[in-house]
Design a protein around this motif. Structure first.
Motif, PDB file in Angstrom:
ATOM      1  N   ALA A   1      -0.206   3.490  10.758  1.00 37.34           N
ATOM      2  CA  ALA A   1       1.170   2.819  10.837  1.00 37.34           C
ATOM      3  C   ALA A   1       2.037   3.436   9.566  1.00 37.34           C
ATOM      4  CB  ALA A   1       0.920   0.475  11.075  1.00 37.34           C
ATOM      5  N   ILE A   2       1.305   2.734   8.299  1.00 36.16           N
ATOM      6  CA  ILE A   2       1.601   3.432   6.846  1.00 36.16           C
ATOM      7  C   ILE A   2       2.882   5.174   6.980  1.00 36.16           C
ATOM      8  CG2 ILE A   2       1.297   3.195   4.456  1.00 36.16           C
ATOM      9  CD1 ILE A   2      -1.233   1.657   5.172  1.00 36.16           C
ATOM     10  N   TYR A   3       1.168   5.483   8.067  1.00 41.12           N
ATOM     11  CA  TYR A   3       1.989   6.624   8.175  1.00 41.12           C
ATOM     12  C   TYR A   3       3.839   6.869   8.691  1.00 41.12           C
ATOM     13  CZ  TYR A   3       2.023  11.778   8.497  1.00 41.12           C
ATOM     14  OH  TYR A   3       2.188  12.934   9.176  1.00 41.12           O
ATOM     15  N   ARG A   4       3.507   6.407   9.872  1.00 41.42           N
ATOM     16  CA  ARG A   4       4.594   6.221  10.813  1.00 41.42           C
ATOM     17  C   ARG A   4       5.345   5.649   9.860  1.00 41.42           C
ATOM     18  NH1 ARG A   4       1.580   4.414  15.814  1.00 41.42           N
ATOM     19  NH2 ARG A   4       0.491   6.466  16.616  1.00 41.42           N
ATOM     20  N   GLN A   5       5.484   4.711   8.814  1.00 44.13           N
ATOM     21  CA  GLN A   5       6.664   4.195   8.751  1.00 44.13           C
ATOM     22  C   GLN A   5       6.603   5.306   7.270  1.00 44.13           C
ATOM     23  OE1 GLN A   5       4.526   0.426   7.033  1.00 44.13           O
ATOM     24  NE2 GLN A   5       4.977  -0.886   9.000  1.00 44.13           N
TER      25      GLN A   5
ATOM     26  N   LEU B   1       6.850   8.262   7.970  1.00 41.50           N
ATOM     27  CA  LEU B   1       7.775   9.587   8.646  1.00 41.50           C
ATOM     28  C   LEU B   1       8.972   8.822   9.108  1.00 41.50           C
ATOM     29  CD1 LEU B   1       5.314  11.227  10.615  1.00 41.50           C
ATOM     30  CD2 LEU B   1       6.501  11.678   8.887  1.00 41.50           C
ATOM     31  N   ALA B   2       9.323   7.770   9.766  1.00 39.94           N
ATOM     32  CA  ALA B   2      10.185   6.963   9.596  1.00 39.94           C
ATOM     33  C   ALA B   2      10.978   6.668   8.508  1.00 39.94           C
ATOM     34  CB  ALA B   2      10.522   5.571  10.192  1.00 39.94           C
ATOM     35  N   LEU B   3      10.606   6.320   7.522  1.00 39.22           N
ATOM     36  CA  LEU B   3      11.898   6.393   6.347  1.00 39.22           C
ATOM     37  C   LEU B   3      12.249   7.579   5.393  1.00 39.22           C
ATOM     38  CD1 LEU B   3      12.725   4.595   3.946  1.00 39.22           C
ATOM     39  CD2 LEU B   3      10.498   5.009   2.738  1.00 39.22           C
ATOM     40  N   ARG B   4      11.212   8.824   5.425  1.00 39.05           N
ATOM     41  CA  ARG B   4      11.961  10.030   5.354  1.00 39.05           C
ATOM     42  C   ARG B   4      12.815  10.413   5.775  1.00 39.05           C
ATOM     43  NH1 ARG B   4       5.976  12.377   4.195  1.00 39.05           N
ATOM     44  NH2 ARG B   4       5.078  12.040   2.088  1.00 39.05           N
ATOM     45  N   ALA B   5      12.761  10.863   7.475  1.00 34.53           N
ATOM     46  CA  ALA B   5      13.324  10.326   8.790  1.00 34.53           C
ATOM     47  C   ALA B   5      15.080  10.278   8.141  1.00 34.53           C
ATOM     48  CB  ALA B   5      13.009  10.304   9.820  1.00 34.53           C
ATOM     49  N   ALA B   6      15.231   8.371   8.045  1.00 34.76           N
ATOM     50  CA  ALA B   6      15.953   7.650   7.299  1.00 34.76           C
ATOM     51  C   ALA B   6      16.949   8.750   6.527  1.00 34.76           C
ATOM     52  CB  ALA B   6      15.697   6.775   7.900  1.00 34.76           C
ATOM     53  N   GLN B   7      15.716   8.683   5.209  1.00 31.69           N
ATOM     54  CA  GLN B   7      16.748   9.943   3.618  1.00 31.69           C
ATOM     55  C   GLN B   7      17.123  10.547   4.429  1.00 31.69           C
ATOM     56  OE1 GLN B   7      13.576   9.222   1.716  1.00 31.69           O
ATOM     57  NE2 GLN B   7      13.843   7.085   1.086  1.00 31.69           N
ATOM     58  N   GLN B   8      16.614  11.446   4.860  1.00 36.34           N
ATOM     59  CA  GLN B   8      17.727  12.901   5.335  1.00 36.34           C
ATOM     60  C   GLN B   8      18.679  13.044   6.155  1.00 36.34           C
ATOM     61  OE1 GLN B   8      15.871  15.548   4.410  1.00 36.34           O
ATOM     62  NE2 GLN B   8      17.089  17.250   4.782  1.00 36.34           N
ATOM     63  N   LYS B   9      18.363  11.879   6.526  1.00 37.38           N
ATOM     64  CA  LYS B   9      19.596  11.529   7.419  1.00 37.38           C
ATOM     65  C   LYS B   9      21.681  10.770   7.276  1.00 37.38           C
ATOM     66  CE  LYS B   9      20.810   9.502  12.695  1.00 37.38           C
ATOM     67  NZ  LYS B   9      20.322   8.331  13.050  1.00 37.38           N
ATOM     68  N   THR B  10      20.526  10.640   6.300  1.00 39.98           N
ATOM     69  CA  THR B  10      22.217   9.546   4.586  1.00 39.98           C
ATOM     70  C   THR B  10      21.904  11.056   3.987  1.00 39.98           C
ATOM     71  OG1 THR B  10      20.040   8.400   3.758  1.00 39.98           O
ATOM     72  CG2 THR B  10      21.039   7.476   5.279  1.00 39.98           C
ATOM     73  N   ALA B  11      21.289  11.439   3.504  1.00 43.00           N
ATOM     74  CA  ALA B  11      21.378  12.688   2.339  1.00 43.00           C
ATOM     75  C   ALA B  11      22.068  13.907   2.834  1.00 43.00           C
ATOM     76  CB  ALA B  11      20.433  13.515   2.742  1.00 43.00           C
ATOM     77  N   ASP B  12      21.892  13.933   4.475  1.00 40.25           N
ATOM     78  CA  ASP B  12      22.760  14.929   5.842  1.00 40.25           C
ATOM     79  C   ASP B  12      24.134  14.818   5.924  1.00 40.25           C
ATOM     80  OD1 ASP B  12      20.635  16.824   5.369  1.00 40.25           O
ATOM     81  OD2 ASP B  12      20.003  16.277   7.659  1.00 40.25           O
ATOM     82  N   ALA B  13      24.617  13.178   5.590  1.00 35.82           N
ATOM     83  CA  ALA B  13      25.842  12.854   6.263  1.00 35.82           C
ATOM     84  C   ALA B  13      26.383  12.795   5.398  1.00 35.82           C
ATOM     85  CB  ALA B  13      25.174  11.198   6.533  1.00 35.82           C
TER      86      ALA B  13
ATOM     87  N   VAL C   1       0.775  -0.865   0.182  1.00 33.63           N
ATOM     88  CA  VAL C   1       0.366  -0.164  -0.128  1.00 33.63           C
ATOM     89  C   VAL C   1       1.088   1.468  -0.220  1.00 33.63           C
ATOM     90  CG1 VAL C   1      -1.533   1.674   1.554  1.00 33.63           C
ATOM     91  CG2 VAL C   1      -1.677  -1.333   1.234  1.00 33.63           C
ATOM     92  N   ASN C   2       0.436   1.874  -0.795  1.00 35.26           N
ATOM     93  CA  ASN C   2       1.093   3.992  -1.051  1.00 35.26           C
ATOM     94  C   ASN C   2       0.680   4.510  -0.457  1.00 35.26           C
ATOM     95  OD1 ASN C   2       3.980   3.133  -0.768  1.00 35.26           O
ATOM     96  ND2 ASN C   2       3.605   1.905  -2.996  1.00 35.26           N
ATOM     97  N   LEU C   3       0.617   5.641  -0.725  1.00 36.52           N
ATOM     98  CA  LEU C   3      -0.482   6.276  -0.290  1.00 36.52           C
ATOM     99  C   LEU C   3       0.201   8.121  -1.154  1.00 36.52           C
ATOM    100  CD1 LEU C   3      -1.695   5.930   3.419  1.00 36.52           C
ATOM    101  CD2 LEU C   3      -3.430   5.693   1.193  1.00 36.52           C
ATOM    102  N   ASP C   4      -0.625   9.127  -1.803  1.00 39.82           N
ATOM    103  CA  ASP C   4      -0.590  10.245  -2.524  1.00 39.82           C
ATOM    104  C   ASP C   4      -1.333  11.332  -2.132  1.00 39.82           C
ATOM    105  OD1 ASP C   4       0.919  12.117  -3.462  1.00 39.82           O
ATOM    106  OD2 ASP C   4       0.741  11.593  -5.059  1.00 39.82           O
ATOM    107  N   ALA C   5      -1.143  12.262  -1.329  1.00 37.23           N
ATOM    108  CA  ALA C   5      -2.434  13.893  -1.024  1.00 37.23           C
ATOM    109  C   ALA C   5      -1.581  14.519  -1.795  1.00 37.23           C
ATOM    110  CB  ALA C   5      -2.737  13.973   0.091  1.00 37.23           C
ATOM    111  N   ARG C   6      -2.760  15.631  -2.621  1.00 33.37           N
ATOM    112  CA  ARG C   6      -2.403  16.807  -2.806  1.00 33.37           C
ATOM    113  C   ARG C   6      -3.159  17.619  -2.781  1.00 33.37           C
ATOM    114  NH1 ARG C   6      -0.680  13.945  -8.172  1.00 33.37           N
ATOM    115  NH2 ARG C   6      -2.507  13.044  -8.649  1.00 33.37           N
ATOM    116  N   LYS C   7      -3.219  19.149  -2.479  1.00 36.91           N
ATOM    117  CA  LYS C   7      -4.332  20.034  -2.706  1.00 36.91           C
ATOM    118  C   LYS C   7      -4.468  20.347  -3.772  1.00 36.91           C
ATOM    119  CE  LYS C   7      -5.033  24.384  -0.677  1.00 36.91           C
ATOM    120  NZ  LYS C   7      -6.406  24.176  -0.786  1.00 36.91           N
ATOM    121  N   ARG C   8      -5.636  20.325  -4.128  1.00 36.76           N
ATOM    122  CA  ARG C   8      -7.071  20.432  -5.688  1.00 36.76           C
ATOM    123  C   ARG C   8      -6.712  22.053  -5.908  1.00 36.76           C
ATOM    124  NH1 ARG C   8      -9.849  16.151  -8.288  1.00 36.76           N
ATOM    125  NH2 ARG C   8     -11.454  18.551  -8.913  1.00 36.76           N
ATOM    126  N   GLY C   9      -6.850  22.572  -7.082  1.00 37.44           N
ATOM    127  CA  GLY C   9      -6.842  24.559  -7.570  1.00 37.44           C
ATOM    128  C   GLY C   9      -8.357  25.101  -6.711  1.00 37.44           C
TER     129      GLY C   9
END
Length: 169
Positions: A151-155, A157-169, A57-65
């Protein structure tokens, strides 16, 4: 001296009255993309069939006009393989979209609201589509269990945080 009549106040009730009221409407729901492939019918299967089901399962959201309108897309990938041989039996991919009008949600809480509450509301329709498509595709109807969108939302967030951490390193 005159007595003043006082009424006890309930702090929780006062806080609830002061909180903004959330107004939400589902304006539209639709299948953006649907694909079902019955690999078993195309290639055949030798021996006994013991299906193993995998659901992604993957989720995506966007604001409309339009003000206060959002589109939330639930992307589902369901694959079934034969236990032991790992040969595909079927593959189902579904993108299901809901268009929501949402008012009263604070800006800092809008993202979790879109990624948790909105998919919860469209999930019964997704479950029905998956059940119908697998049945019409020649398999027993697949009735998905309830998905834990928190749980999907938390996963995510954790994935984004890990990606941000490796990008900053």
């Amino acid at each position: 001296m005159a007595e003043e009549e006082t009424t006890p106040t309930n702090g929780a009730a006062d806080a609830a009255a002061a909180a903004p009221q959330i107004k939400q409407r589902i304006l539209a729901q639709f299948v953006r993309d649907l694909s079902f492939e019955n690999v078993m019918a195309q290639k055949g299967v030798d021996g006994e069939v013991k299906p193993e089901i995998k659901v992604e399962v993957n989720l995506d959201a966007r604001k409309r006009g339009v003000e206060n309108q959002y589109e939330v897309i639930t992307k589902l990938k369901v694959s079934s393989t034969n236990a032991g041989s790992d040969k595909n039996l079927f593959m189902l991919e579904l993108e299901y979209s809901g268009v929501f009008e949402i008012e009263g949600v604070p800006e800092q809480q809008m993202h979790p609201y879109l990624m948790i509450e909105c998919p919860r509301m469209t999930f019964p329709f997704i479950r029905r589509i998956v059940s119908d498509v697998t049945r019409d595709g020649g398999f027993p109807p697949l009735n998905l269990e309830q998905i834990d969108f928190v749980a999907i939302y938390r996963q995510q967030l954790a994935l984004r945080a890990a990606q941000q951490k490796t990008a900053d390193a």
